[in-house]
Design a protein around this motif. Sequence first.
Motif, PDB file in Angstrom:
ATOM      1  N   ILE A 125       0.860  -1.187   0.000  1.00  0.00           N
ATOM      2  CA  ILE A 125       0.000   0.000   0.000  1.00  0.00           C
ATOM      3  C   ILE A 125       0.891   1.230   0.000  1.00  0.00           C
ATOM      4  CG2 ILE A 125      -1.742   1.313   1.264  1.00  0.00           C
ATOM      5  CD1 ILE A 125      -2.770  -1.317   2.387  1.00  0.00           C
ATOM      6  N   ALA A 173      -4.057   6.023  -0.047  1.00  0.00           N
ATOM      7  CA  ALA A 173      -4.697   4.821   0.471  1.00  0.00           C
ATOM      8  C   ALA A 173      -3.874   4.365   1.665  1.00  0.00           C
ATOM      9  CB  ALA A 173      -4.740   3.728  -0.593  1.00  0.00           C
ATOM     10  N   LEU A 226      -6.973  -0.754   3.459  1.00  0.00           N
ATOM     11  CA  LEU A 226      -7.927  -1.332   2.525  1.00  0.00           C
ATOM     12  C   LEU A 226      -8.787  -2.347   3.249  1.00  0.00           C
ATOM     13  CD1 LEU A 226      -5.468  -2.070  -0.416  1.00  0.00           C
ATOM     14  CD2 LEU A 226      -7.114  -0.210  -0.317  1.00  0.00           C
ATOM     15  N   CYS A 259      -1.412   0.197   5.710  1.00  0.00           N
ATOM     16  CA  CYS A 259      -0.105   0.560   5.157  1.00  0.00           C
ATOM     17  C   CYS A 259       0.984   0.330   6.206  1.00  0.00           C
ATOM     18  CB  CYS A 259      -0.120   2.014   4.710  1.00  0.00           C
ATOM     19  SG  CYS A 259       1.441   2.552   4.016  1.00  0.00           S
TER      20      CYS A 259
END
Length: 173
Positions: A79, A85, A88, A109
């Motif tokens: 990520i 982002a 997710l 991340c």
Amino acid sequence: MPSLSTPVVDFLQGYPAELKQQVQQLIDNNKLVAYFKSRYPTAHSISNNKLLYDYTQEIKNRYLKKSAPLSKVIFDDKISLSHQALGLHTYVSRVQGSKTKAKNEIRICSKLKQAPEALLRMLVVHELAHIREKEHNKAFYQLCQHMERDYHQLEFDLRLLLILNALEQNPYR
């Protein structure tokens, strides 16, 4: 009025111009790191996927007991912070024989291994809210605020950390 730096423009889209200007002044005066460290003196200690799963599961059990179970929660090196982002949530439904198996996965991340606990919590809350609300709508943000009262402030502060990362000034390295 001086122009805003790229990280401020990238990470504070949709915020008022005055607020962007205040952040830019902190950057220009080399005070953003100090401001951030005064709000969040230390990084969290959740260093691996098992601890992250347990942490996320604890929040889920408190606020979303009746929601579908989580099959995986991990820090993900793939990520990219540059695409804004940070995490997710994926929902995968597979048919195996006559049964349908569903999996909820959350990926955070891995660069957020070096972040304050409050900001990690905000991101986990955000991804957990997607279990119930798929879209970023009013109901979604109400659920986020139910799980984390200071959700919107923490989201803004996480954007400040992203700006510091973009400027290569992460205070927790």
